[in-house]
Design a protein around this motif. Structure first.
Motif, PDB file in Angstrom:
ATOM      1  N   ILE A  17      -3.035   2.186 -22.086  1.00 46.57           N
ATOM      2  CA  ILE A  17      -3.565   2.506 -22.539  1.00 46.57           C
ATOM      3  C   ILE A  17      -4.979   1.833 -21.954  1.00 46.57           C
ATOM      4  N   VAL A  18      -5.542   0.646 -20.747  1.00 49.85           N
ATOM      5  CA  VAL A  18      -5.966   0.840 -19.959  1.00 49.85           C
ATOM      6  C   VAL A  18      -5.157  -0.180 -18.529  1.00 49.85           C
ATOM      7  N   ARG A  19      -5.556   0.044 -17.189  1.00 46.22           N
ATOM      8  CA  ARG A  19      -4.812  -0.914 -16.667  1.00 46.22           C
ATOM      9  C   ARG A  19      -5.967  -1.249 -15.254  1.00 46.22           C
ATOM     10  N   ASP A  20      -6.484  -2.798 -16.156  1.00 48.92           N
ATOM     11  CA  ASP A  20      -6.941  -3.208 -14.601  1.00 48.92           C
ATOM     12  C   ASP A  20      -8.445  -2.777 -15.059  1.00 48.92           C
ATOM     13  N   GLY A  21      -9.054  -2.655 -16.147  1.00 52.43           N
ATOM     14  CA  GLY A  21     -10.537  -2.764 -16.534  1.00 52.43           C
ATOM     15  C   GLY A  21     -11.577  -3.653 -16.931  1.00 52.43           C
ATOM     16  N   SER A  22     -12.152  -2.918 -16.378  1.00 50.58           N
ATOM     17  CA  SER A  22     -13.796  -4.352 -15.966  1.00 50.58           C
ATOM     18  C   SER A  22     -15.379  -3.295 -16.636  1.00 50.58           C
TER      19      SER A  22
END
Length: 646
Positions: A17-22
Motif C-alpha cells: 500500500i505505502v512504502r517509506d511514505g512521509s
C-alpha cells in the motif's frame, strides 16, 4: 505542524500500500490525498486514526490537538432523530447551558459566602458559554443541516430509517459541529447535491482548523485545498497548490522524465550502432574503439520508461449511424410520487450533437426524467418523441441494466452474441478486467467495477443518443478524464445527470437545471451557468406555473451570445478533431520515414563493409555523405515524432 507521517509502511500480503511514505499537514492547512482507486487512500486515513495498524514508521499528532474522521460509510443506530443526532455534537454546551439555568434558580435562595461562590461559578460558566458561541448553537446546528441538504421537515426523521447517503450527511454535519483541530474526510462530497457541495466548500475554506480530504471531485479540490499529497505505486509525494497545480506539475515531471528517457534511448541506440559498425570492420583499431565505447555504454544506468500509475481504461464511443437532427422532443411532461410533485408541464428539445447536462438538488426528479425517456417508468402526463434513426445507449447509476447472477464475461456475450471470445476479452481488458477477473459474478463487484462493466456495454452499443445517470460515480480521476475525452470526441448526442461540476464543465455545451418543478435552460458549460444562474432562475423559475418551453426559449433569447459561443464551441470541437486526425497522420508518416531512413543506414553500413566499396574512396565518400545526411534528418524526425506523440 499539526500532523506528520514519517516513513510509514503498510502491506496486505504481497500487495504493498505505502512504502517509506512521509508527509505533513500544517495547522489550518487544507490538503488533499489523491490516487487511483485501490491505491490505499482510505487505508492511510485509517492508519492515521489508529484503526489500521502500521507495519512501520509513525504517525504524530501535535500535543493537545483533536482529530475528527468521516468514513465513506456510516451506520447510525442511535435511535435519535436527525436533529438530535447532530445536536449531540454540542452536548457539552447544552449541558453547560442547563447548569447555568440551574444556578440561576439556585441564586434566588442563597446568601452570604454560598451566594458569592455560586456567583463566581455562574460568571465563569457564562463567560465560557459566551466564548464558545453557545447562544448561537441552535442556529449553527440548523445552518449546518440545511447546508447539507436537509429541510426542517427532515429534522424529526429517525436516523435508523435513513439511506446510506443520508446517514453520511448526518455524520458529516455532526463532525463539522464538533470542530476538531484537524478533519479527516473520506469522499465528503458523495451524496451531496451541487448546492450542498458549494456550501461545504465555503465552510471548509473558512474552517479554523486543518483539513485532510480524500476526494475525486476536482472542482471541489481546486476550490478548497492548497496542498496535494499523492499516493502512487506505494510512493508518497507532496505538491503545493490546488488540484490543477498538482496535475500540471505532475505532467511536467512526467514529460521531463519521458524526454530524458527518450534521449537516453536514442543515445544508447546511436552508440550501439557505432559499436556494431566498428566491429563489422573487423580491424584491430576499430575493434579497440568499439570495446572502448562498450565500456562507456556499460557505465550508463538505464532509465525506466515513465508509465502512468494505473491500468487505464481506453475506449472510444462511436455511433453506428447518424440520427436525424431532432433527437428528442419532450412536451408537457409531468411526474409526481404521492403528494410530491417532481416536475410539471415541462417541454424541451434536444438536437443532434448537443451535450446536455441535467442538474438540480437531490430529489427534484433528474433520474426520474431519464427513466421516463428510457421507458423504465411512465410519466403522469405529457409525452416525448424520439427522432428519426435514434438509438439509445443507457448508463444507469444503480446498474439495473446489469444482471447480478451473471459473470462479467456472460454479461457481455449474452448481449452481443456475435462477438468472439477474443473480442469480448479485448473489450473487457480495455476496462481493466483481465485474466480470471472476467469470470467474477456481477453481485460481487464494487460500485466502480460495475460502472466499468456498464461503460463497456455502452461502448459496444454503438448508440447515437447516450443517456447517462451519474456516469462518474465511483470512477477515479484518471478514469474520469478518459471518459471526458471519449465523450468530447463522440459525434452523437448526449443527455446526462451529474453532480460532478468539473466533468460538466469539460463535457456540456448546454445545461438544464431542474428547479421549482420546471427547467431553466443555459446555453453553455458550468462556468456560464454559475455566471447566469441568479438572473435566469429569478426570471424564469420564480413561480410554479412557468412553462419550460417558454423558459427554454427565453433562456436562449436572454443568452444569445452564449448560444453563438456554443456553436463556436461545437465548431472548435470539429476543428480539434480534424487537428487530431492530422496529427495522427503526420505521426504515422514520421514513423514511416524514420523506419525508411534507419533501414537505409543499415544498408549503407552493410555497403561500407564491402571491399569494393570501402576501397573506392569516391563511393565511400558518397555513402558516408548520404548517411550523415540521413542521421541529421533522423535527429529532426526524432524531435518531430516526440512533439507529435506528446
Amino acid at each position: 505542524m499539526i500532523l506528520a507521517c514519517h516513513n510509514i509502511e503498510k502491506a496486505f500480503g504481497e500487495r504493498e500500500i505505502v512504502r517509506d511514505g512521509s508527509f505533513h499537514i500544517e495547522d489550518r492547512e487544507k490538503a488533499a490525498l489523491v490516487g487511483v482507486n485501490g491505491a490505499g487512500k482510505s487505508t492511510i486515513l485509517k492508519m492515521i486514526i489508529g484503526e489500521e495498524p502500521l507495519d512501520g514508521g509513525e504517525v504524530i499528532l501535535a500535543k493537545g490537538k483533536t482529530l475528527g474522521y468521516l468514513a465513506q460509510r456510516q451506520d447510525l443506530k442511535s435511535g435519535n432523530t436527525i436533529y438530535e443526532e447532530v445536536k449531540s455534537a454540542k452536548a457539552d454546551i447544552f449541558a453547560m447551558e442547563a447548569q447555568i439555568r440551574s444556578i440561576e434558580h439556585e441564586l434566588k435562595h442563597l446568601e452570604g459566602e454560598e451566594l458569592q461562590s455560586r456567583l463566581e461559578t455562574y460568571n465563569r460558566l457564562q463567560s465560557e458559554f459566551d466564548a464558545r458561541n453557545g447562544y448561537a448553537c441552535e442556529s449553527e446546528i440548523t445552518g449546518v443541516l440545511k447546508g447539507l441538504g436537509f429541510t426542517e421537515d427532515d429534522f424529526n426523521k429517525q436516523t435508523d430509517t435513513l439511506s446510506g447517503g443520508q446517514k453520511t450527511r448526518v455524520s458529516l454535519g455532526k463532525l463539522l459541529l464538533t470542530s476538531p483541530d484537524i478533519l479527516l474526510l473520506d469522499e465528503p462530497t458523495n451524496h451531496l447535491d451541487l448546492n450542498s457541495i458549494a456550501w461545504l466548500e465555503t465552510y471548509l475554506i473558512n474552517y479554523s482548523g486543518a483539513v485532510f480530504i480524500v476526494s475525486h471531485d476536482r472542482y471541489f479540490l481546486n476550490r478548497v485545498v492548497t496542498k496535494v499529497v499523492e499516493i502512487d505505486n506505494a510512493q508518497v509525494r507532496m505538491y503545493l497548490g490546488n488540484y490543477k497545480d498538482y496535475a500540471m506539475k505532475k505532467q511536467q515531471i512526467r514529460d521531463a522524465q519521458l524526454k530524458e528517457y527518450m534521449n537516453q534511448q536514442r543515445e544508447i541506440k546511436h552508440q550501439q550502432a557505432v559499436i556494431d559498425k566498428l566491429k563489422s570492420f573487423n580491424r584491430e583499431k576499430s575493434i579497440k574503439r568499439a570495446e572502448s565505447r562498450e565500456k562507456m555504454l556499460d557505465r550508463i544506468t538505464p532509465l525506466d520508461k515513465p508509465v502512468d500509475s494505473t491500468k487505464e481504461m481506453h475506449f472510444t464511443l462511436e455511433p453506428s449511424q447518424i440520427s436525424g437532427n431532432d433527437v428528442l422532443t419532450v412536451e408537457h411532461l409531468s411526474k409526481q410520487f404521492d403528494s410530491q410533485v417532481l416536475f410539471r408541464d415541462i417541454s424541451f428539445e434536444i438536437k443532434r450533437g448537443e451535450h446536455v447536462a441535467v442538474i438540480g438538488d437531490n430529489g427534484t426528479g433528474k433520474t426520474t426524467l431519464l427513466k421516463i425517456i428510457n421507458q423504465v417508468i411512465e410519466a403522469d402526463q405529457g409525452e416525448f418523441t424520439l427522432g428519426s434513426k435514434v438509438t439509445i445507449g443507457y448508463y444507469d447509476q444503480e446498474h439495473h441494466v446489469l444482471h447480478d447472477d451473471k459473470t462479467i464475461f456472460d454479461e457481455i456475450s449474452d448481449d452481443y452474441p456475435d462477438l468472439t471470445n477474443t473480442q469480448i476479452r479485448n473489450t473487457l481488458a480495455a476496462f481493466q478486467f483481465t485474466g480470471d477477473e472476467v469470470f467474477k459474478e456481477i453481485h460481487t463487484l464494487s460500485g466502480g467495477e460495475k460502472g466499468r462493466v456498464s461503460l463497456a456495454k455502452l461502448m459496444l452499443s454503438e448508440a447515437n443518443f447516450l443517456i447517462l445517470d451519474e456516469p462518474t460515480n465511483h470512477l477515479d480521476i484518471t478514469s474520469k478524464e478518459i471518459l471526458e475525452e471519449a465523450l468530447n470526441n463522440y459525434s452523437g448526442t448526449i443527455l446526462y445527470v451529474s453532480h460532478d461540476r468539473y466533468f460538466i464543465n469539460q463535457t456540456a455545451s448546454r445545461i438544464l437545471e431542474l428547479v421549482n418543478q420546471t427547467f431553466v435552460n443555459y446555453i453553455g458549460n458550468y462556468d456560464y451557468y454559475l455566471e447566469k444562474k441568479e438572473a435566469l432562475t429569478l426570471a424564469y423559475a420564480s413561480g410554479n406555473e412557468t412553462n419550460a418551453e417558454n423558459v427554454s426559449n427565453s433562456g436562449n433569447s436572454a443568452a444569445s451570445t452564449p448560444a453563438s459561443d456554443s456553436k463556436l464551441s461545437w465548431q472548435e470541437q470539429k476543428e480539434q478533431q480534424a487537428r487530431e486526425r492530422k496529427r495522427k497522420n503526420e505521426l504515422k508518416k514520421t514513423e514511416e520515414e524514420i523506419a525508411k531512413l534507419e533501414d537505409r543506414n543499415t544498408e549503407i553500413d552493410e555497403e561500407l563493409t564491402k571491399e569494393e566499396v570501402y576501397s573506392n574512396s569516391i563511393e565511400c565518400q558518397k555513402l558516408s555523405t548520404e548517411r550523415a545526411a540521413n542521421e541529421a534528418r533522423l535527429e529532426e524526425l526524432y524531435e518531430l515524432w516526440e512533439e507529435l506523440a506528446e
